[in-house]
Design an enzyme around this catalytic site. Structure first.
Site, mmCIF file in Angstrom:
data_model
loop_
_atom_site.group_PDB
_atom_site.id
_atom_site.type_symbol
_atom_site.label_atom_id
_atom_site.label_comp_id
_atom_site.label_asym_id
_atom_site.label_seq_id
_atom_site.Cartn_x
_atom_site.Cartn_y
_atom_site.Cartn_z
ATOM 1 C CE1 TYR A 234 -3.493 -2.829 0.584
ATOM 2 C CE2 TYR A 234 -4.713 -0.756 1.096
ATOM 3 C CZ TYR A 234 -4.711 -1.964 0.836
ATOM 4 O OH TYR A 234 -5.765 -2.645 0.714
ATOM 5 C CE LYS B 273 1.798 -17.833 -3.069
ATOM 6 N NZ LYS B 273 1.133 -19.036 -3.011
ATOM 7 C CG ASP C 273 -2.102 -20.090 -1.831
ATOM 8 O OD1 ASP C 273 -1.325 -20.089 -0.802
ATOM 9 O OD2 ASP C 273 -1.638 -20.771 -2.944
ATOM 10 C CG ASP D 273 -7.944 -4.628 1.767
ATOM 11 O OD1 ASP D 273 -8.961 -4.156 2.304
ATOM 12 O OD2 ASP D 273 -7.813 -4.888 0.444
ATOM 13 C CG ASP E 205 -13.558 -7.047 2.162
ATOM 14 O OD1 ASP E 205 -13.374 -6.501 3.431
ATOM 15 O OD2 ASP E 205 -14.101 -6.582 1.122
HETATM 16 C C1 IPM Z 1 -10.447 -1.462 4.291
HETATM 17 C C2 IPM Z 1 -10.625 -0.906 2.993
HETATM 18 C C3 IPM Z 1 -9.362 0.133 2.499
HETATM 19 C C4 IPM Z 1 -8.248 -0.638 2.445
HETATM 20 C C5 IPM Z 1 -9.753 1.078 1.428
HETATM 21 C C6 IPM Z 1 -11.168 1.885 1.381
HETATM 22 C C7 IPM Z 1 -8.559 2.096 0.929
HETATM 23 O O1 IPM Z 1 -10.780 -1.772 1.894
HETATM 24 O O2 IPM Z 1 -10.124 -0.560 5.183
HETATM 25 O O3 IPM Z 1 -10.252 -2.315 4.361
HETATM 26 O O4 IPM Z 1 -7.818 -1.444 1.205
HETATM 27 O O5 IPM Z 1 -7.385 -0.682 3.404
HETATM 28 MG MG MG Z 2 -11.039 -3.805 2.605
#
Ligand code: IPM
Ligand code: MG
Length: 357
Positions: free
Chosen positions: A142, A192, A224, A248, A252
């Site tokens: 990032y 990884k 993975d 990240d 999710d």
């Molecule tokens: C998160 C989000 C952020 C990230 C984005 C909005 C920049 O997806 O906080 O998980 O990638 O960190």
């Molecule tokens: Mg995110």
């Protein structure tokens, strides 16, 4: 009387709808527990770009630094996608994380019993899930340099750099150890390292730091495989320690175990200054302004702020209990509609939670 200063960044999309509920909750809890909370709202994200031509204006960052904690809703909208990268809301978020030195992102993934049937995964697979993703937040790909576009060739090229130094890996590992020691002393570090040099350094450093603590149970997993295991048998995990990009993606994925990404709160912490508390979900522009968003991730982030940021443990626990009570009475927002519940609007859900406090 204890006095706290909180910077509130409602941001974009569904942000203002869900943050309004947090304000009400904080007001009620401050009366109940006799503390004073001064909430200052600041421009941040797309709205800040529109007003001040900067998604993370200096005045906002200064106000955040001068606060005891920062409560953030969400930023972003497709309408900003064509802007130069540094003006996009997401860049504002990265700037905030970096300016406050928020290297540790804590994302708890806990099943709430009333939602056992709401996940896309089978009940038997998820019923014992209680894990925490500890994600490094201000390094890795990032932020790595160099990055950019190469325009000198006939072929278009772009690149980013995934880089960590051992200090960055050490300090996030220390955070994971601290959390693991309050839980079942189990850490799974995800990397990884079968392909990436940076991941080999990650694995070696994590091993070195954790080996000082003889009680800790460390395992390593390739990312993975970790993605697969999270879907196959998520309850094997307790603390997942991982880098910025992998964290990240995996958070999710892990969110869906709970039924909806609208359920997941997070805390982003530094070693010194205020933390930022925010839902894991984004700004959901498609449903913004419709009063149908799920405010629970924001409400639970408010609880994390009270607990970790302000040390108001009882008030924080009240929120958790209120959320469970509302869910066990069968109230849901649209994202959790299983055809067998009472679907509420965002503001109605907020009212129900506040009533329970
Ligand atoms: C998160 C989000 C952020 C990230 C984005 C909005 C920049 O997806 O906080 O998980 O990638 O960190
Ligand atoms: Mg995110």
């Amino acid at each position: 009387m204890k006095r706290y200063k909180v910077a509130l960044l409602s941001g974009d999309g569904i942000g203002p709808e869900i943050s309004g509920i947090s304000i009400e909750i904080l007001k009620k809890l401050s009366q109940k527990y006799g503390f004073d909370i001064e909430i200052k709202e600041e421009y941040f994200g797309g709205i800040a770009y529109e007003r001040l031509n900067d998604p993370a204006p200096k005045a906002t960052l200064d106000q955040c630094k001068a606060s005891d904690a920062v409560l953030l809703a969400c930023v972003g909208d497709v309408k900003y996608d064509a802007l130069p990268r540094e003006l996009r809301p997401e860049s504002g978020l990265l700037k905030l994380r970096s300016a406050l030195n928020l290297f540790a992102n804590i994302r708890p993934v806990k099943i709430r019993k009333p939602l056992l049937d709401s996940s896309s995964l089978k009940k038997e697979i998820i019923e014992n899930v209680d894990l925490v993703v500890v994600r490094e937040l201000i390094g890795g790909i990032y932020f790595g340099q160099p990055k950019g576009h190469i325009i000198d060739t006939k072929l278009k090229k772009a690149f980013n750099t995934m880089v960590y130094d051992s200090n960055e890996i050490e300090r996030i590992t220390e955070v994971a150890i601290k959390i693991a020691n309050q839980r079942s002393k189990k850490i799974c570090s995800v990397d990884k390292s079968n392909v990436l040099e940076v991941s080999q350094l990650w694995r070696d450093t994590v091993l070195e730091v954790t080996s000082k603590d003889k009680d800790l149970n460390l395992s390593n997993m390739y990312v993975d495989n970790a993605a697969m295991q999270l879907v196959k048998d998520p309850s094997q995990f307790d603390v997942i320690l991982t880098s910025n990009l992998f964290g990240d993606i995996l958070s999710d994925l892990a969110a869906m175990i709970t039924g909806s990404i609208g359920m997941l709160p997070s805390a982003s912490l530094s070693n010194i200054g205020p933390g930022v508390f925010e839902p894991v979900h984004g700004s959901a522009p498609d449903i913004a302004g419709k009063n149908i968003a799920n405010p629970i991730a924001m409400v639970l982030s408010t609880s994390m702020m009270l607990k970790i940021g302000l040390n108001e443990i009882e008030a924080a626990d009240d929120i958790e209990i209120a959320v469970d009570n509302v869910l066990s009475k069968g109230y849901r927002t649209a994202d959790l509609d299983n055809g067998n519940c009472q679907v509420l609007s965002c503001s109605e859900m907020g009212k129900k939670i506040i009533q329970e406090i």
